[in-house]
Design a protein around this motif. Sequence first.
Motif, PDB file in Angstrom:
ATOM      1  N   LYS A  91       0.858  -1.188   0.000  1.00  0.00           N
ATOM      2  CA  LYS A  91       0.000   0.000   0.000  1.00  0.00           C
ATOM      3  C   LYS A  91       0.896   1.241   0.000  1.00  0.00           C
ATOM      4  O   LYS A  91       1.456   1.615   1.037  1.00  0.00           O
ATOM      5  CB  LYS A  91      -0.920  -0.019   1.220  1.00  0.00           C
ATOM      6  CG  LYS A  91      -1.911  -1.176   1.215  1.00  0.00           C
ATOM      7  CD  LYS A  91      -2.820  -1.149   2.427  1.00  0.00           C
ATOM      8  CE  LYS A  91      -2.048  -1.512   3.685  1.00  0.00           C
ATOM      9  NZ  LYS A  91      -2.949  -1.612   4.864  1.00  0.00           N
ATOM     10  N   THR A 100       3.344   0.630   3.154  1.00  0.00           N
ATOM     11  CA  THR A 100       3.175  -0.429   4.156  1.00  0.00           C
ATOM     12  C   THR A 100       2.813  -1.737   3.459  1.00  0.00           C
ATOM     13  O   THR A 100       2.499  -1.771   2.270  1.00  0.00           O
ATOM     14  CB  THR A 100       2.082  -0.063   5.169  1.00  0.00           C
ATOM     15  OG1 THR A 100       0.848   0.188   4.467  1.00  0.00           O
ATOM     16  CG2 THR A 100       2.467   1.181   5.953  1.00  0.00           C
ATOM     17  N   THR A 101       2.815  -2.823   4.238  1.00  0.00           N
ATOM     18  CA  THR A 101       2.595  -4.153   3.692  1.00  0.00           C
ATOM     19  C   THR A 101       1.175  -4.631   3.985  1.00  0.00           C
ATOM     20  O   THR A 101       0.488  -4.110   4.871  1.00  0.00           O
ATOM     21  CB  THR A 101       3.586  -5.157   4.299  1.00  0.00           C
ATOM     22  OG1 THR A 101       3.358  -5.234   5.718  1.00  0.00           O
ATOM     23  CG2 THR A 101       5.006  -4.742   4.051  1.00  0.00           C
ATOM     24  N   SER A 102       0.788  -5.666   3.243  1.00  0.00           N
ATOM     25  CA  SER A 102      -0.466  -6.359   3.496  1.00  0.00           C
ATOM     26  C   SER A 102      -0.300  -7.800   3.056  1.00  0.00           C
ATOM     27  O   SER A 102      -0.173  -8.088   1.861  1.00  0.00           O
ATOM     28  CB  SER A 102      -1.622  -5.707   2.741  1.00  0.00           C
ATOM     29  OG  SER A 102      -2.825  -6.422   2.976  1.00  0.00           O
ATOM     30  N   GLY A 106      -4.198  -9.138   5.828  1.00  0.00           N
ATOM     31  CA  GLY A 106      -3.950  -8.476   7.107  1.00  0.00           C
ATOM     32  C   GLY A 106      -3.395  -7.075   6.924  1.00  0.00           C
ATOM     33  O   GLY A 106      -2.943  -6.687   5.846  1.00  0.00           O
ATOM     34  N   SER A 107      -3.419  -6.320   7.981  1.00  0.00           N
ATOM     35  CA  SER A 107      -2.899  -4.956   7.942  1.00  0.00           C
ATOM     36  C   SER A 107      -1.391  -4.963   8.148  1.00  0.00           C
ATOM     37  O   SER A 107      -0.778  -6.010   8.374  1.00  0.00           O
ATOM     38  CB  SER A 107      -3.577  -4.114   9.030  1.00  0.00           C
ATOM     39  OG  SER A 107      -3.258  -4.621  10.316  1.00  0.00           O
ATOM     40  N   ALA A 108      -0.788  -3.771   8.081  1.00  0.00           N
ATOM     41  CA  ALA A 108       0.659  -3.668   8.271  1.00  0.00           C
ATOM     42  C   ALA A 108       1.068  -4.049   9.682  1.00  0.00           C
ATOM     43  O   ALA A 108       2.155  -4.592   9.900  1.00  0.00           O
ATOM     44  CB  ALA A 108       1.115  -2.244   7.956  1.00  0.00           C
ATOM     45  N   GLN A 110      -0.120  -6.415  11.345  1.00  0.00           N
ATOM     46  CA  GLN A 110      -0.226  -7.862  11.494  1.00  0.00           C
ATOM     47  C   GLN A 110       0.828  -8.611  10.688  1.00  0.00           C
ATOM     48  O   GLN A 110       0.716  -9.811  10.489  1.00  0.00           O
ATOM     49  CB  GLN A 110      -1.627  -8.311  11.063  1.00  0.00           C
ATOM     50  CG  GLN A 110      -2.728  -7.777  11.962  1.00  0.00           C
ATOM     51  CD  GLN A 110      -4.109  -8.062  11.432  1.00  0.00           C
ATOM     52  OE1 GLN A 110      -4.278  -8.282  10.237  1.00  0.00           O
ATOM     53  NE2 GLN A 110      -5.101  -8.039  12.308  1.00  0.00           N
ATOM     54  N   THR A 111       1.840  -7.890  10.231  1.00  0.00           N
ATOM     55  CA  THR A 111       2.982  -8.494   9.538  1.00  0.00           C
ATOM     56  C   THR A 111       4.253  -8.138  10.301  1.00  0.00           C
ATOM     57  O   THR A 111       4.597  -6.957  10.426  1.00  0.00           O
ATOM     58  CB  THR A 111       3.079  -7.983   8.088  1.00  0.00           C
ATOM     59  OG1 THR A 111       1.866  -8.280   7.398  1.00  0.00           O
ATOM     60  CG2 THR A 111       4.233  -8.644   7.360  1.00  0.00           C
ATOM     61  N   GLN A 121       9.227  -3.106  14.058  1.00  0.00           N
ATOM     62  CA  GLN A 121       7.911  -2.505  14.160  1.00  0.00           C
ATOM     63  C   GLN A 121       7.908  -1.370  15.190  1.00  0.00           C
ATOM     64  O   GLN A 121       8.584  -1.444  16.220  1.00  0.00           O
ATOM     65  CB  GLN A 121       6.872  -3.551  14.570  1.00  0.00           C
ATOM     66  CG  GLN A 121       6.722  -4.695  13.557  1.00  0.00           C
ATOM     67  CD  GLN A 121       6.043  -4.262  12.288  1.00  0.00           C
ATOM     68  OE1 GLN A 121       6.678  -3.689  11.408  1.00  0.00           O
ATOM     69  NE2 GLN A 121       4.767  -4.534  12.186  1.00  0.00           N
ATOM     70  N   HIS A 125       2.467   2.305  16.931  1.00  0.00           N
ATOM     71  CA  HIS A 125       1.393   1.935  16.006  1.00  0.00           C
ATOM     72  C   HIS A 125       1.651   0.610  15.292  1.00  0.00           C
ATOM     73  O   HIS A 125       0.904   0.243  14.390  1.00  0.00           O
ATOM     74  CB  HIS A 125       1.173   3.046  14.976  1.00  0.00           C
ATOM     75  CG  HIS A 125       2.438   3.501  14.300  1.00  0.00           C
ATOM     76  ND1 HIS A 125       3.088   2.752  13.344  1.00  0.00           N
ATOM     77  CD2 HIS A 125       3.153   4.637  14.465  1.00  0.00           C
ATOM     78  CE1 HIS A 125       4.166   3.417  12.933  1.00  0.00           C
ATOM     79  NE2 HIS A 125       4.227   4.556  13.593  1.00  0.00           N
ATOM     80  N   GLN A 127       3.704  -0.431  13.042  1.00  0.00           N
ATOM     81  CA  GLN A 127       3.913  -0.393  11.609  1.00  0.00           C
ATOM     82  C   GLN A 127       5.325   0.091  11.315  1.00  0.00           C
ATOM     83  O   GLN A 127       5.995   0.660  12.184  1.00  0.00           O
ATOM     84  CB  GLN A 127       2.897   0.522  10.932  1.00  0.00           C
ATOM     85  CG  GLN A 127       1.459   0.047  11.017  1.00  0.00           C
ATOM     86  CD  GLN A 127       0.527   0.935  10.232  1.00  0.00           C
ATOM     87  OE1 GLN A 127       0.960   1.807   9.479  1.00  0.00           O
ATOM     88  NE2 GLN A 127      -0.781   0.724  10.393  1.00  0.00           N
TER      89      GLN A 127
END
Length: 265
Positions: A91, A100-102, A106-108, A110-111, A121, A125, A127
């Motif tokens: 994203k 950010t990743t997906s 899942g959201s960023a 959750q990676t 991380q 937040h 991320q």
Amino acid sequence: MLTTNRCQPAKLLFMLKRILSLMLLLPLVSEAQVSLPDTTITLQEIKILARRRSDLSAGHPTHEIDSLSLQHFSAQHLAFLLSRHSGMFIKSYGPGVLATTSLRGGSAGQTALLWNGFSLQSPMHQQSDLALLPVFFMDQIEIQHGGSSAIWGSGAMGGALFLNNKPPAATGLSARAGIMASNLNDLAQHLTLQFGSETIKSSLRVFHNNARNHYQYRNTAIKEAPLEVQQHAGLQQWGLLQENYLNLGRHSLNMRLWLQDNKRE
């Protein structure tokens, strides 16, 4: 008869001398046999090394980006590489902006993002901005799909992204430099100095990036979508990665230092 009687004691004495001689030589012969060279062949030791995630992540597919892609995109940021060679959805809000990743929907947060086993991380937040991480600092990039909450925390439900470094393979002193320029008024330079021996290996990486990010785009939020020029999207970066590896025989001592400064408009 007298001659025969005199010869029997002489034969008996001769036999006794031979027996005594054999008894005296027997320890010498046994000692000579013990002192023979040993025929046992000593084999070299075999080291089997594995990360703990190999045992606790059975059934989770792992994809590793090849070294040729790492070399080709060494002047780019991590989000640019992953969007083209990983199958991971990135994203991104444009050059010089947040990326950010997906993984697996899942959201960023959750990676998991791990650099040599240490989490990158944000503690606030959860991320990380992949547009600020240079590919130039990575020797190995792996993407693990699937939940890894047993290893990397309860938030790693989408998967994990591993960024690893390796000691220099070559011995002696070596240097490498590179430069990249684009039509977006971007200019990036990087330099690598490496030294390797049987006991000590060291690596120094330095990079600088000045991206103005002036580019034209269609503003679809305005009627008739006029052509505009992106403003105030510049990014200035510099970074340093120092690695030292000390071989102590059965043990090893590794030290890594990552310093980076980012100025984003």
